[in-house]
Design a protein around this motif. Structure first.
Motif, short mmCIF file in Angstrom:
data_model
loop_
_atom_site.label_atom_id
_atom_site.label_comp_id
_atom_site.label_asym_id
_atom_site.label_seq_id
_atom_site.Cartn_x
_atom_site.Cartn_y
_atom_site.Cartn_z
N THR A 11 59.42 47.24 7.57
CA THR A 11 58.06 47.25 8.12
C THR A 11 57.93 46.11 9.14
OG1 THR A 11 57.19 45.76 6.44
CG2 THR A 11 57.16 48.14 5.93
N PRO A 12 56.93 46.16 9.99
CA PRO A 12 56.73 45.05 10.93
C PRO A 12 56.53 43.70 10.22
CG PRO A 12 55.45 46.95 11.61
CD PRO A 12 56.03 47.28 10.27
N GLU A 13 55.90 43.71 9.05
CA GLU A 13 55.71 42.48 8.29
C GLU A 13 57.04 41.92 7.80
OE1 GLU A 13 54.00 45.32 7.57
OE2 GLU A 13 52.05 44.79 8.39
N GLU A 14 57.94 42.79 7.34
CA GLU A 14 59.26 42.35 6.88
C GLU A 14 60.08 41.78 8.04
OE1 GLU A 14 59.96 45.40 3.14
OE2 GLU A 14 60.52 46.03 5.15
N LEU A 15 60.01 42.42 9.19
CA LEU A 15 60.71 41.90 10.37
C LEU A 15 60.16 40.55 10.79
CD1 LEU A 15 61.20 45.07 12.59
CD2 LEU A 15 62.95 43.71 11.47
N ALA A 20 60.82 34.76 11.17
CA ALA A 20 60.29 33.42 10.92
C ALA A 20 61.33 32.54 10.23
CB ALA A 20 59.02 33.51 10.08
N VAL A 21 62.06 33.11 9.29
CA VAL A 21 63.12 32.36 8.59
C VAL A 21 64.23 31.98 9.56
CG1 VAL A 21 64.91 32.52 6.81
CG2 VAL A 21 62.60 33.34 6.34
N VAL A 22 64.66 32.92 10.39
CA VAL A 22 65.73 32.65 11.34
C VAL A 22 65.31 31.57 12.34
CG1 VAL A 22 67.08 33.66 13.23
CG2 VAL A 22 66.79 34.91 11.10
N ARG A 23 64.09 31.65 12.83
CA ARG A 23 63.61 30.65 13.79
C ARG A 23 63.46 29.28 13.14
NH1 ARG A 23 59.14 33.25 17.86
NH2 ARG A 23 60.61 34.52 19.02
#
Length: 69
Positions: A11-15, A20-23
């Motif tokens: 979902t867009p929320e999961e992406l 956010a974690v990667v950044r």
């Protein structure tokens, strides 16, 4: 930076959460001084293993290898 979904249908929320974690990880890596030693967790730190005395050969070695249950 390009992120590609290989499997599944997030979902867009999961992406957004994954991005956010990667950044945050990328920002933390960029903020660390270049000469600073790499942080290790407790499990990969060799001093954790070296701190324990290993059994030495001898008549009572078997007693130190027993793990009481």
């Amino acid at each position: 930076m390009t992120i590609r979904v290989v499997r599944g249908n997030p979902t867009p929320e999961e992406l957004a959460a994954a991005l956010a974690v990667v950044r945050a990880r990328a920002a933390a890596a960029a903020a660390a001084p270049s000469g600073a030693p790499e942080q290790r967790d407790g499990w990969s730190d060799p001093s954790r293993i070296a701190a324990h005395r290993l059994p030495q050969p001898g008549p009572t070695t078997w007693a130190r290898t027993y793990w009481p249950g």
